[in-house]
Design an enzyme around this catalytic site. Structure first.
Site, PDB file in Angstrom:
ATOM      1  N   HIS A  71       0.837  -1.204   0.000  1.00  6.46           N
ATOM      2  CA  HIS A  71       0.000   0.000   0.000  1.00  6.46           C
ATOM      3  C   HIS A  71       0.872   1.255   0.000  1.00  6.46           C
ATOM      4  CE1 HIS A  71      -3.466   2.551   1.309  1.00  6.46           C
ATOM      5  NE2 HIS A  71      -2.484   3.234   1.872  1.00  6.46           N
ATOM      6  N   GLU A  72       1.883   1.275   0.871  1.00  6.93           N
ATOM      7  CA  GLU A  72       2.769   2.440   0.934  1.00  6.93           C
ATOM      8  C   GLU A  72       3.497   2.640  -0.398  1.00  6.93           C
ATOM      9  OE1 GLU A  72       2.211   4.189   3.335  1.00  6.93           O
ATOM     10  OE2 GLU A  72       1.387   2.772   4.779  1.00  6.93           O
ATOM     11  N   HIS A 115       1.424   4.306  -3.026  1.00  7.43           N
ATOM     12  CA  HIS A 115       1.371   5.765  -2.993  1.00  7.43           C
ATOM     13  C   HIS A 115       2.519   6.364  -3.806  1.00  7.43           C
ATOM     14  CE1 HIS A 115      -1.972   6.694  -0.399  1.00  7.43           C
ATOM     15  NE2 HIS A 115      -1.531   5.917   0.570  1.00  7.43           N
ATOM     16  N   GLU A 125      -6.181   6.691  -1.274  1.00 10.69           N
ATOM     17  CA  GLU A 125      -6.107   5.501  -0.430  1.00 10.69           C
ATOM     18  C   GLU A 125      -6.618   4.270  -1.188  1.00 10.69           C
ATOM     19  OE1 GLU A 125      -4.841   5.153   2.849  1.00 10.69           O
ATOM     20  OE2 GLU A 125      -3.990   7.020   2.098  1.00 10.69           O
TER      21      GLU A 125
END
Length: 252
Positions: free
Chosen positions: A129-130, A133, A189
């Protein structure tokens, strides 16, 4: 409000160059982005805040957790196509179940995250997920949006170390933007969730573990605000979106 993966954009001040002209297509996202700056332009201020965080926050030396983070991080980084070098993963001794990423390939993970992350597959969901980004250029896009709202970049002056640290502390130890912090939007997100799932699959992790992370988080989240009051999707929304995406991609 304490939220898992509540992320921050760092460093709009003293960018000096690095400005972009406007819209460009992000192939990873499959959409156009409004970009006045790029991640490289944000790195100087972001890395300054990161160095301060390393000096002032308590860093965990837990050998087992650090080994897991480095191993999973290396596999996700290799799958990202951004190169395996230059990534830094730091474990902070903080009970809040949070993680964050800043421009410059710096990823912070709190020890409290391991209250909801039990397996390496679940850890890969967080790190994926990070990394999502970063691939999504969300820091630059969010900064550009804020600059547009403010009517252009205002160079911050008189920012002290104390101001930066105060901002870091007030936002759960995540990261400062010289006086104020900008969480990513619900759209960012959701995009990072989907990119993270793709990275998990490419790196050989089980994508459905991302659902488990949010199920574990939902079990701990009591009294969370309504989704329309939050910059993040609700846990239920996130779980449903992940289930739909994983099914559509044929992942397990």
């Amino acid at each position: 409000m304490t939220r898992f993966l509540k992320l921050s954009v760092l460093g709009l001040a003293l960018i000096g160059g690095g400005a972009l002209t406007g819209c460009e297509t992000n192939q990873t996202l499959g959409r156009s982005q409004f970009l006045l700056v790029d991640d490289a332009a944000l790195e100087k201020s972001a890395l300054a805040a990161w160095q301060e965080q390393l000096k002032t926050a308590k860093i965990s030396k837990d050998p087992v957790l650090n080994k897991r983070i480095q191993a999973v991080g290396a596999r996700i980084a290799a799958a990202s196509g951004l190169g395996a070098s230059g990534w830094e993963y730091v474990l902070f001794d903080d009970p809040q179940p949070n993680a964050f990423v800043i421009p410059g390939k710096k990823v912070g993970i709190n020890t409290g995250l391991f209250k909801v992350v039990k397996t390496d597959d679940q850890l890969a969901a967080v790190i994926g997920h990070e990394t999502g980004h970063v691939l999504g250029k969300h820091a630059a896009e969010r900064a550009s949006q804020q600059m547009a709202v403010q009517g252009g970049l205002q160079v911050a002056t008189g920012a002290t170390q104390g101001n930066v640290q105060k901002a870091i502390t007030s936002y759960g130890g995540l990261g400062a933007q010289l006086g104020f912090l900008l969480p990513y939007s619900r759209k960012h997100e959701s995009e990072a969730d989907r990119i993270g799932v793709d990275l998990m699959a490419k790196a050989g992790y089980r994508p459905s573990a991302a659902i488990e992370v949010w199920q574990n988080m939902m079990a701990q989240n009591t009294g969370a605000p309504p989704e329309f009051l939050s910059t993040h999707p609700s846990d239920k929304t996130r779980i449903k979106d992940l289930q739909d995406y994983i099914a559509a991609k044929g992942y397990k």
